[in-house]
Design a protein around this motif. Structure first.
Motif, mmCIF file in Angstrom:
data_model
loop_
_atom_site.group_PDB
_atom_site.id
_atom_site.type_symbol
_atom_site.label_atom_id
_atom_site.label_comp_id
_atom_site.label_asym_id
_atom_site.label_seq_id
_atom_site.Cartn_x
_atom_site.Cartn_y
_atom_site.Cartn_z
ATOM 1 N N ILE A 278 45.430 -6.087 8.644
ATOM 2 C CA ILE A 278 45.782 -7.345 9.312
ATOM 3 C C ILE A 278 47.272 -7.654 9.107
ATOM 4 O O ILE A 278 47.994 -8.003 10.050
ATOM 5 N N ALA A 279 47.708 -7.527 7.850
ATOM 6 C CA ALA A 279 49.102 -7.855 7.519
ATOM 7 C C ALA A 279 50.080 -6.884 8.177
ATOM 8 O O ALA A 279 51.118 -7.302 8.719
ATOM 9 N N ARG A 280 49.762 -5.598 8.143
ATOM 10 C CA ARG A 280 50.678 -4.603 8.713
ATOM 11 C C ARG A 280 50.807 -4.768 10.216
ATOM 12 O O ARG A 280 51.888 -4.568 10.773
ATOM 13 N N ARG A 281 49.724 -5.142 10.882
ATOM 14 C CA ARG A 281 49.782 -5.337 12.339
ATOM 15 C C ARG A 281 50.758 -6.456 12.708
ATOM 16 O O ARG A 281 51.324 -6.455 13.800
ATOM 17 N N ALA A 282 50.944 -7.396 11.793
ATOM 18 C CA ALA A 282 51.880 -8.504 12.043
ATOM 19 C C ALA A 282 53.302 -8.159 11.609
ATOM 20 O O ALA A 282 54.188 -9.009 11.674
ATOM 21 N N GLY A 283 53.510 -6.926 11.148
ATOM 22 C CA GLY A 283 54.850 -6.497 10.757
ATOM 23 C C GLY A 283 55.217 -6.800 9.320
ATOM 24 O O GLY A 283 56.387 -6.654 8.940
ATOM 25 N N LEU A 284 54.225 -7.210 8.509
ATOM 26 C CA LEU A 284 54.517 -7.506 7.113
ATOM 27 C C LEU A 284 54.545 -6.212 6.301
ATOM 28 O O LEU A 284 53.784 -5.280 6.557
ATOM 29 N N LEU A 285 55.418 -6.175 5.306
ATOM 30 C CA LEU A 285 55.449 -5.042 4.396
ATOM 31 C C LEU A 285 54.176 -5.013 3.557
ATOM 32 O O LEU A 285 53.634 -6.057 3.187
ATOM 33 N N SER A 286 53.725 -3.797 3.241
ATOM 34 C CA SER A 286 52.588 -3.608 2.352
ATOM 35 C C SER A 286 53.116 -3.316 0.955
ATOM 36 O O SER A 286 53.765 -2.298 0.727
ATOM 37 N N VAL A 287 52.847 -4.245 0.009
ATOM 38 C CA VAL A 287 53.448 -4.126 -1.324
ATOM 39 C C VAL A 287 52.412 -4.363 -2.434
ATOM 40 O O VAL A 287 52.555 -5.271 -3.255
ATOM 41 N N PRO A 288 51.370 -3.539 -2.510
ATOM 42 C CA PRO A 288 50.352 -3.725 -3.542
ATOM 43 C C PRO A 288 50.810 -3.234 -4.906
ATOM 44 O O PRO A 288 51.657 -2.356 -5.018
ATOM 45 N N HIS A 289 50.209 -3.803 -5.957
ATOM 46 C CA HIS A 289 50.396 -3.287 -7.314
ATOM 47 C C HIS A 289 49.573 -2.014 -7.490
ATOM 48 O O HIS A 289 48.470 -1.886 -6.966
ATOM 49 N N GLY A 290 50.097 -1.093 -8.280
ATOM 50 C CA GLY A 290 49.359 0.117 -8.609
ATOM 51 C C GLY A 290 50.126 0.931 -9.634
ATOM 52 O O GLY A 290 51.337 0.780 -9.782
ATOM 53 N N GLY A 291 49.410 1.813 -10.325
ATOM 54 C CA GLY A 291 50.085 2.698 -11.268
ATOM 55 C C GLY A 291 50.700 1.980 -12.452
ATOM 56 O O GLY A 291 51.742 2.399 -12.952
ATOM 57 N N GLU A 292 50.035 0.927 -12.895
ATOM 58 C CA GLU A 292 50.487 0.199 -14.096
ATOM 59 C C GLU A 292 49.465 0.455 -15.207
ATOM 60 O O GLU A 292 49.743 1.171 -16.162
ATOM 61 N N LEU A 293 48.272 -0.092 -15.064
ATOM 62 C CA LEU A 293 47.229 0.103 -16.062
ATOM 63 C C LEU A 293 46.394 1.348 -15.786
ATOM 64 O O LEU A 293 45.713 1.845 -16.680
ATOM 65 N N LEU A 294 46.441 1.828 -14.558
ATOM 66 C CA LEU A 294 45.762 3.069 -14.194
ATOM 67 C C LEU A 294 46.793 4.126 -13.821
ATOM 68 O O LEU A 294 47.960 3.820 -13.595
ATOM 69 N N GLY A 295 46.347 5.366 -13.712
ATOM 70 C CA GLY A 295 47.252 6.494 -13.534
ATOM 71 C C GLY A 295 47.687 6.754 -12.114
ATOM 72 O O GLY A 295 47.592 5.877 -11.238
ATOM 73 N N PRO A 296 48.178 7.969 -11.834
ATOM 74 C CA PRO A 296 48.757 8.297 -10.540
ATOM 75 C C PRO A 296 47.799 8.094 -9.369
ATOM 76 O O PRO A 296 48.231 7.767 -8.263
ATOM 77 N N ARG A 297 46.494 8.272 -9.613
ATOM 78 C CA ARG A 297 45.521 8.081 -8.529
ATOM 79 C C ARG A 297 45.613 6.672 -7.962
ATOM 80 O O ARG A 297 45.423 6.464 -6.750
ATOM 81 N N SER A 298 45.900 5.688 -8.798
ATOM 82 C CA SER A 298 46.033 4.306 -8.340
ATOM 83 C C SER A 298 47.203 4.163 -7.372
ATOM 84 O O SER A 298 47.119 3.441 -6.377
ATOM 85 N N VAL A 299 48.296 4.857 -7.666
ATOM 86 C CA VAL A 299 49.456 4.818 -6.771
ATOM 87 C C VAL A 299 49.114 5.500 -5.453
ATOM 88 O O VAL A 299 49.423 4.985 -4.365
ATOM 89 N N ALA A 300 48.481 6.658 -5.530
ATOM 90 C CA ALA A 300 48.103 7.388 -4.321
ATOM 91 C C ALA A 300 47.185 6.557 -3.439
ATOM 92 O O ALA A 300 47.299 6.573 -2.198
ATOM 93 N N GLN A 301 46.268 5.804 -4.043
ATOM 94 C CA GLN A 301 45.371 4.954 -3.263
ATOM 95 C C GLN A 301 46.135 3.846 -2.542
ATOM 96 O O GLN A 301 45.806 3.496 -1.407
ATOM 97 N N CYS A 302 47.143 3.302 -3.199
ATOM 98 C CA CYS A 302 47.968 2.283 -2.542
ATOM 99 C C CYS A 302 48.655 2.855 -1.300
ATOM 100 O O CYS A 302 48.763 2.188 -0.272
ATOM 101 N N VAL A 303 49.106 4.085 -1.418
ATOM 102 C CA VAL A 303 49.787 4.740 -0.297
ATOM 103 C C VAL A 303 48.797 5.114 0.795
ATOM 104 O O VAL A 303 49.005 4.827 1.977
ATOM 105 N N ASP A 304 47.710 5.767 0.414
ATOM 106 C CA ASP A 304 46.766 6.317 1.388
ATOM 107 C C ASP A 304 45.874 5.256 2.022
ATOM 108 O O ASP A 304 45.596 5.308 3.229
ATOM 109 N N ASP A 305 45.403 4.295 1.213
ATOM 110 C CA ASP A 305 44.442 3.310 1.712
ATOM 111 C C ASP A 305 45.095 2.032 2.225
ATOM 112 O O ASP A 305 44.546 1.365 3.107
ATOM 113 N N LEU A 306 46.248 1.683 1.661
ATOM 114 C CA LEU A 306 46.872 0.404 2.003
ATOM 115 C C LEU A 306 48.200 0.570 2.724
ATOM 116 O O LEU A 306 48.857 -0.425 3.060
#
Length: 337
Positions: free
Chosen positions: A187-215
């Motif tokens: 919804i947010a991306r369709r309106a031109g908003l940047l996607s800026v989720p938290h990830g890769g802080e308390l969890l490992g690299p998979r969390s970062v990859a999920q932010c990229v791939d899923d969000l």
């Protein structure tokens, strides 16, 4: 002789609303309202935190909620944002994207829409008063239901041309998979908003990859655990997906034992764009400038590399192109001076 870091033009892309409050303001507002603060927020400030287990994270969130409770009147909101902008200006930050979750304030200020409008007006007034360019990122809470995130995403899109530039996802990344929030981010991306989720802080690299791939992340809040995966770092570098790295916060929450353990140099050398951030200065005791001082004194960044860090923060921001050009020119002038 090293160039003064306070005069280096930079952008600050990872600062939470409540966490941006000055400690002196917290104390003053609490006393005016007759609120008792725990020792961790008064005599023993900044608190000793370690959030790598659920009990530690609960304590961190409890202190955060107590701090938020002192913001009871519209004038408190205006004061917090104005002081945050003044502090940014003093540290050479010329563009600030402040992250807000209006849900925590909505019962106090007339609902989600009224709360966001209050915050946006406070940001606009603070920007005009200080000369610091400012914008807002609306962030959903990962510990709440994904439907709540959709509501916030729709709200954020209504203000995409009125100061909201991004949509985020914060709180404990161990609670809720990134893909659970994919609809909200779509919804947010369709309106031109940047996607800026938290990830890769308390969890490992998979969390970062999920932010990229899923969000579809344009930036990742923190993202430091990406340094544990060479292929992931290469993906971030190739796609120029910025990691908003907050060294003092990483140490404060136990993500790293010492500042020297935060992989800022490793990410930088791999070509991953970095925007240094303060996260929650109220709880970690340090704003943006000390993060640049760590880059110089702990991570061994020379002035040319510090200038590049500042450029990366500007390029990764949602600032207007004219503002970006002005700030990048200022970085060049700082380096040439």
């Amino acid at each position: 002789m090293s160039r003064p870091l306070a005069s280096l033009p930079k952008a600050h892309l990872h600062l939470h609303f409540t966490g941006s409050m000055r400690h002196t303001t917290l104390i003053e507002l609490a006393r005016a309202q007759g609120l008792h603060l725990p020792d961790a927020l008064e005599e023993d400030w900044p608190p000793q935190l370690r959030a790598t287990d659920e009990r530690g994270w609960f304590r961190f969130q409890r202190l955060y909620d107590i701090a938020r409770s002192v913001l009871r009147r519209p004038e408190d909101i205006y004061r917090l944002v104005r002081e945050a902008a003044e502090d940014e200006a003093a540290e050479g930050s010329r563009w600030l994207e402040i992250q807000v979750d209006p849900s925590g304030f909505a019962p106090r200020f007339g609902g989600l829409t009224a709360t966001l409008e209050l915050m946006l007006d406070a940001v606009d007034q603070a920007s005009k008063a200080t000369g610091v360019g400012m914008a807002t990122v609306v962030a959903a809470n990962r510990t709440r239901h994904p439907l709540d995130a959709r509501v916030l995403a729709r709200l954020a899109t209504q203000y995409a041309d009125r100061g909201v530039v991004g949509f985020g996802l914060s709180n404990d990344e161990r609670r809720g998979e990134a893909r659970d929030f994919e609809h909200a981010f779509r919804i947010a991306r369709r309106a031109g908003l940047l996607s800026v989720p938290h990830g890769g802080e308390l969890l490992g690299p998979r969390s970062v990859a999920q932010c990229v791939d899923d969000l579809g992340a344009d930036r990742v809040g923190h993202g430091v655990r990406a340094a544990e995966d060479e292929r992931l770092m290469q993906r971030l570098a190739d796609r120029q997906i910025c990691c908003e790295v907050c060294p003092t916060s990483n140490v404060g929450l136990g993500v790293a034992e010492r500042a020297a353990d935060v992989p800022v140099r490793r990410l930088f050398d791999a070509g991953v764009p970095i925007a240094l951030g303060a996260d929650d200065p109220l709880l970690f005791g340090a704003r943006l400038l000390p993060q640049y001082q760590l880059a110089r004194e702990v991570y061994g960044f020379r002035d040319a590399e510090l200038a590049e860090l500042a450029r990366q923060s500007v390029r990764s921001s949602a600032a207007p192109e004219s503002t970006k050009k002005e700030l990048l020119r200022g970085v060049d002038e700082w380096l040439a001076g």
